[in-house]
Design a protein around this motif. Structure first.
Motif, PDB file in Angstrom:
ATOM      1  N   GLY A  46       0.791  -1.227   0.000  1.00 57.74           N
ATOM      2  CA  GLY A  46       0.000   0.000   0.000  1.00 57.74           C
ATOM      3  C   GLY A  46       0.822   1.273   0.000  1.00 57.74           C
ATOM      4  O   GLY A  46       0.263   2.362  -0.176  1.00 57.74           O
ATOM      5  N   ALA A  47       2.129   1.186   0.188  1.00 49.80           N
ATOM      6  CA  ALA A  47       2.983   2.376   0.197  1.00 49.80           C
ATOM      7  C   ALA A  47       3.426   2.689  -1.230  1.00 49.80           C
ATOM      8  O   ALA A  47       3.996   1.828  -1.897  1.00 49.80           O
ATOM      9  N   LEU A  48       3.163   3.898  -1.687  1.00 52.26           N
ATOM     10  CA  LEU A  48       3.455   4.253  -3.072  1.00 52.26           C
ATOM     11  C   LEU A  48       4.589   5.278  -3.159  1.00 52.26           C
ATOM     12  O   LEU A  48       4.576   6.275  -2.430  1.00 52.26           O
ATOM     13  N   PRO A  49       5.545   5.055  -4.053  1.00 52.20           N
ATOM     14  CA  PRO A  49       6.657   6.002  -4.223  1.00 52.20           C
ATOM     15  C   PRO A  49       6.244   7.218  -5.047  1.00 52.20           C
ATOM     16  O   PRO A  49       5.355   7.130  -5.902  1.00 52.20           O
ATOM     17  N   VAL A  50       6.887   8.347  -4.789  1.00 53.93           N
ATOM     18  CA  VAL A  50       6.701   9.573  -5.565  1.00 53.93           C
ATOM     19  C   VAL A  50       8.087  10.113  -5.910  1.00 53.93           C
ATOM     20  O   VAL A  50       8.908  10.319  -5.024  1.00 53.93           O
ATOM     21  N   PRO A  51       8.400  10.363  -7.191  1.00 51.95           N
ATOM     22  CA  PRO A  51       9.747  10.831  -7.561  1.00 51.95           C
ATOM     23  C   PRO A  51      10.077  12.183  -6.939  1.00 51.95           C
ATOM     24  O   PRO A  51       9.230  13.071  -6.848  1.00 51.95           O
ATOM     25  N   ASN A  52      11.330  12.333  -6.539  1.00 49.32           N
ATOM     26  CA  ASN A  52      11.835  13.573  -5.963  1.00 49.32           C
ATOM     27  C   ASN A  52      12.275  14.501  -7.104  1.00 49.32           C
ATOM     28  O   ASN A  52      13.231  14.202  -7.813  1.00 49.32           O
ATOM     29  N   ARG A  53      11.579  15.632  -7.266  1.00 51.72           N
ATOM     30  CA  ARG A  53      11.879  16.543  -8.376  1.00 51.72           C
ATOM     31  C   ARG A  53      13.318  17.056  -8.311  1.00 51.72           C
ATOM     32  O   ARG A  53      13.998  17.159  -9.340  1.00 51.72           O
ATOM     33  N   MET A  54      13.798  17.363  -7.101  1.00 53.94           N
ATOM     34  CA  MET A  54      15.146  17.891  -6.975  1.00 53.94           C
ATOM     35  C   MET A  54      16.182  16.857  -7.402  1.00 53.94           C
ATOM     36  O   MET A  54      17.193  17.200  -8.034  1.00 53.94           O
ATOM     37  N   ALA A  55      15.943  15.591  -7.078  1.00 58.46           N
ATOM     38  CA  ALA A  55      16.882  14.539  -7.500  1.00 58.46           C
ATOM     39  C   ALA A  55      16.940  14.455  -9.025  1.00 58.46           C
ATOM     40  O   ALA A  55      18.014  14.308  -9.611  1.00 58.46           O
ATOM     41  N   VAL A  56      15.771  14.561  -9.662  1.00 64.74           N
ATOM     42  CA  VAL A  56      15.731  14.526 -11.131  1.00 64.74           C
ATOM     43  C   VAL A  56      16.484  15.730 -11.696  1.00 64.74           C
ATOM     44  O   VAL A  56      17.270  15.609 -12.646  1.00 64.74           O
ATOM     45  N   GLU A  57      16.276  16.905 -11.103  1.00 63.24           N
ATOM     46  CA  GLU A  57      16.940  18.111 -11.606  1.00 63.24           C
ATOM     47  C   GLU A  57      18.458  18.022 -11.420  1.00 63.24           C
ATOM     48  O   GLU A  57      19.216  18.445 -12.293  1.00 63.24           O
ATOM     49  N   HIS A  58      18.906  17.458 -10.302  1.00 59.08           N
ATOM     50  CA  HIS A  58      20.341  17.259 -10.101  1.00 59.08           C
ATOM     51  C   HIS A  58      20.906  16.336 -11.183  1.00 59.08           C
ATOM     52  O   HIS A  58      22.002  16.572 -11.708  1.00 59.08           O
ATOM     53  N   GLY A  59      20.155  15.291 -11.495  1.00 57.02           N
ATOM     54  CA  GLY A  59      20.596  14.382 -12.550  1.00 57.02           C
ATOM     55  C   GLY A  59      20.685  15.078 -13.890  1.00 57.02           C
ATOM     56  O   GLY A  59      21.634  14.870 -14.665  1.00 57.02           O
ATOM     57  N   LEU A  60      19.708  15.947 -14.174  1.00 55.47           N
ATOM     58  CA  LEU A  60      19.729  16.706 -15.422  1.00 55.47           C
ATOM     59  C   LEU A  60      20.940  17.632 -15.482  1.00 55.47           C
ATOM     60  O   LEU A  60      21.563  17.797 -16.539  1.00 55.47           O
ATOM     61  N   ARG A  61      21.294  18.237 -14.353  1.00 56.41           N
ATOM     62  CA  ARG A  61      22.446  19.155 -14.333  1.00 56.41           C
ATOM     63  C   ARG A  61      23.722  18.420 -14.737  1.00 56.41           C
ATOM     64  O   ARG A  61      24.516  18.915 -15.546  1.00 56.41           O
ATOM     65  N   LEU A  62      23.920  17.229 -14.184  1.00 61.52           N
ATOM     66  CA  LEU A  62      25.130  16.478 -14.531  1.00 61.52           C
ATOM     67  C   LEU A  62      25.077  16.003 -15.982  1.00 61.52           C
ATOM     68  O   LEU A  62      26.081  16.076 -16.705  1.00 61.52           O
ATOM     69  N   ALA A  63      23.910  15.518 -16.404  1.00 61.14           N
ATOM     70  CA  ALA A  63      23.776  15.033 -17.783  1.00 61.14           C
ATOM     71  C   ALA A  63      24.086  16.149 -18.785  1.00 61.14           C
ATOM     72  O   ALA A  63      24.834  15.951 -19.753  1.00 61.14           O
ATOM     73  N   LEU A  64      23.545  17.330 -18.554  1.00 54.55           N
ATOM     74  CA  LEU A  64      23.752  18.444 -19.483  1.00 54.55           C
ATOM     75  C   LEU A  64      25.196  18.948 -19.424  1.00 54.55           C
ATOM     76  O   LEU A  64      25.774  19.322 -20.450  1.00 54.55           O
ATOM     77  N   ALA A  65      25.795  18.952 -18.225  1.00 53.86           N
ATOM     78  CA  ALA A  65      27.190  19.387 -18.099  1.00 53.86           C
ATOM     79  C   ALA A  65      28.121  18.478 -18.890  1.00 53.86           C
ATOM     80  O   ALA A  65      29.122  18.936 -19.453  1.00 53.86           O
ATOM     81  N   LEU A  66      27.788  17.196 -18.955  1.00 51.03           N
ATOM     82  CA  LEU A  66      28.615  16.223 -19.669  1.00 51.03           C
ATOM     83  C   LEU A  66      28.245  16.107 -21.145  1.00 51.03           C
ATOM     84  O   LEU A  66      28.856  15.318 -21.878  1.00 51.03           O
ATOM     85  N   GLY A  67      27.232  16.854 -21.562  1.00 43.22           N
ATOM     86  CA  GLY A  67      26.834  16.806 -22.970  1.00 43.22           C
ATOM     87  C   GLY A  67      26.051  15.556 -23.322  1.00 43.22           C
ATOM     88  O   GLY A  67      26.052  15.136 -24.490  1.00 43.22           O
ATOM     89  N   ALA A  68      25.371  14.962 -22.340  1.00 45.57           N
ATOM     90  CA  ALA A  68      24.603  13.738 -22.592  1.00 45.57           C
ATOM     91  C   ALA A  68      23.254  14.066 -23.233  1.00 45.57           C
ATOM     92  O   ALA A  68      22.728  15.177 -23.103  1.00 45.57           O
ATOM     93  N   GLU A  69      22.699  13.091 -23.911  1.00 43.72           N
ATOM     94  CA  GLU A  69      21.372  13.224 -24.512  1.00 43.72           C
ATOM     95  C   GLU A  69      20.317  12.878 -23.462  1.00 43.72           C
ATOM     96  O   GLU A  69      20.397  11.839 -22.806  1.00 43.72           O
ATOM     97  N   VAL A  70      19.330  13.759 -23.299  1.00 43.94           N
ATOM     98  CA  VAL A  70      18.289  13.578 -22.282  1.00 43.94           C
ATOM     99  C   VAL A  70      16.992  13.141 -22.968  1.00 43.94           C
ATOM    100  O   VAL A  70      16.605  13.731 -23.988  1.00 43.94           O
TER     101      VAL A  70
END
Length: 469
Positions: A46-70
């Motif tokens: 019955g416990a449901l997960p909800v994604p952490n927006r800040m964690a996703v944004e941190h991941g995007l920052r590293l991906a974009l800094a490295l020139g990765a495709e999102v």
């Protein structure tokens, strides 16, 4: 001739207020065991997960800094395996549509290619004591960013440098403290050995290396071990290994799992999350100056190549330098010299980070400017530096203590005469061409002037007084 082929899997603990999929606090370091756990962490019915927006944004920052495709959407999968510190028996991770794919990190004259970056949750921690296992689930569910490289590294030293570069980048982006000592940066390495030019050999994985030194030592041993096996005409067996710090050797943990063993399937409790292009551009615009761009800027300012590299990949030092440079008080290279040699030497001696002192960029720039203008000697500047760490003003100290350079050559000639009278044997040696004895005479004058005379002027006056050309 054998060569190693190395790839890295780097886990960064992201700097967020809460965990990856629940509201439990993510700052659990030093907390009582199991104080930061909830039904979502434990995977209770019955416990449901909800994604952490800040964690996703941190991941995007590293991906974009490295020139990765999102990708256009964020998709989570279940990675199934049993281990006591993973009470759900699965980990929420990503599989065929990671947060970032491709890109690279500059390393010298080339780039280490990035295969993928993906978000996932951490497992808990097991403590094995006297025949029993204790579990601390504070870490379970914490947000991790895993970065996987292509097998582009060739030496243990390169692997260590790559990790230091990733640490610097994560700290510059302010997405992770990336401190191996706290487990906020962990690495697994994949390594195989082959004859140069031949296809890739059989790789082994070395797990849970928690320091840069451990990564280098483990690779050095494993490369030697595999090379010896191949020289005997035998085959390397694929396996997952651990590393024993005491002996400096790797040891078998288990046979290597294949992708199919994890039985990935889409996480049924988490529908795909759109990643709008507008969000990506917003994150891209918020990126700070990246270390490799900073290095190029420092070199353009005239800072030596090696100094520019060291400063650019040391976030605390580069922030300090970037506050001092616009003041225009001292030359960029002189500031770099004092930061890297004198300031860091003093901090290392005291076991302090730069941020723990009251040294301001303006105070250091003013000290260096006094030295560059010839108003104080190097000796005086070095003696004042510890007081600057306590927040003192260099110009006030010089003024109050009368530390400005003695520029009156008439006054200096009197001190030179006293030094020659005090050290007649050294004076005679210099007259006979033994110039090494001049150092003792210079030292005598410097002591009498409390380090306020310019050594080169003192040396000239001594030679003139002794009639030595």
């Amino acid at each position: 001739m054998y060569e190693a082929v190395i790839g890295l899997e780097v886990h960064l603990h992201l700097k967020t207020r809460t965990k990856a999929f629940c509201g439990c606090g993510a700052d659990y370091f030093g907390a009582e065991p199991n104080a930061h756990a909830c039904p979502v962490c434990l995977g209770l019915p019955g416990a449901l997960p909800v994604p952490n927006r800040m964690a996703v944004e941190h991941g995007l920052r590293l991906a974009l800094a490295l020139g990765a495709e999102v990708p256009e959407k964020l998709v989570f999968h279940r990675k199934n395996y049993f281990y006591p510190d993973l009470p759900k028996n699965y980990q929420i991770s990503q599989y065929d549509l990671p947060l970032g794919r491709g890109g690279g990190l500059p390393l010298g004259e080339r780039r280490v290619r990035i295969k993928r970056l993906h978000l996932e949750e951490d497992a808990g921690k097991s403590l094995h004591l006297e025949g029993r296992t204790l579990l601390d689930l504070n870490r379970a569910g914490s947000p991790l960013l895993e970065l996987v490289t292509e097998p582009d590294l060739r030496t243990p030293e390169e692997a260590r440098l790559f990790l230091q570069r990733i640490q610097a980048l994560a700290q510059t982006l302010e997405i992770s403290d990336a401190s191996p000592e706290e487990g906020k940066l962990r690495a697994d390495v994949n390594v195989s050995v082959r004859r140069a030019g031949e296809p890739l050999g059989t790789k082994v994985e070395i797990k849970n290396l928690n320091s840069f030194k451990s990564v280098q030592r483990a690779l050095e041993y494993e490369i030697r071990r595999q090379t010896e096996i191949l020289r005997r005409g035998e085959r390397v067996k694929q396996a997952t290994l651990g590393f024993e710090e005491g002996s400096g050797k790797t040891y078998p943990m288990r046979t290597k799992e294949e992708e199919a063993d994890y039985r990935y399937f889409p996480e049924p409790d988490l529908p795909p999350v759109p990643i709008p292009r507008a969000w990506i551009e917003e994150v891209r615009k918020s990126l700070p100056e990246l270390p490799w761009d900073k290095e190029a800027r420092y070199r353009a300012l005239g800072i030596r190549e090696k100094d520019a590299e060291v400063l650019a990949y040391a976030p605390a030092l580069s922030r300090f330098l970037d506050e001092a440079l616009p003041l225009g008080l001292a030359s960029p290279q002189a500031l770099a010299n004092w930061l890297l040699a004198d300031v860091m030497g003093l901090l290392n001696e005291r076991g302090l980070p730069l941020e723990a002192t009251r040294l301001s960029p303006k105070a250091l720039a003013r000290l260096v400017a006094l030295f560059e203008r010839g108003e104080i000697t190097s000796r005086v500047a070095k003696e004042l530096l510890p007081e600057l760490l306590e927040g003192q003003d260099p110009e006030a100290l010089v003024r109050e203590r009368g530390l400005r350079v003695v520029a009156d050559e008439g006054a200096l000639k009197a001190v030179v005469a006293e030094a020659l009278a005090a050290l007649p044997e050294a004076a005679e040696s210099v007259r006979q061409g033994k110039l090494k004895a001049l150092d003792a005479l210079v030292g005598q004058v410097m002591r009498k002037t409390q380090g306020q005379a310019k050594p080169e002027v003192v040396r000239r006056l001594l030679l003139e007084a002794l009639g030595v050309g």
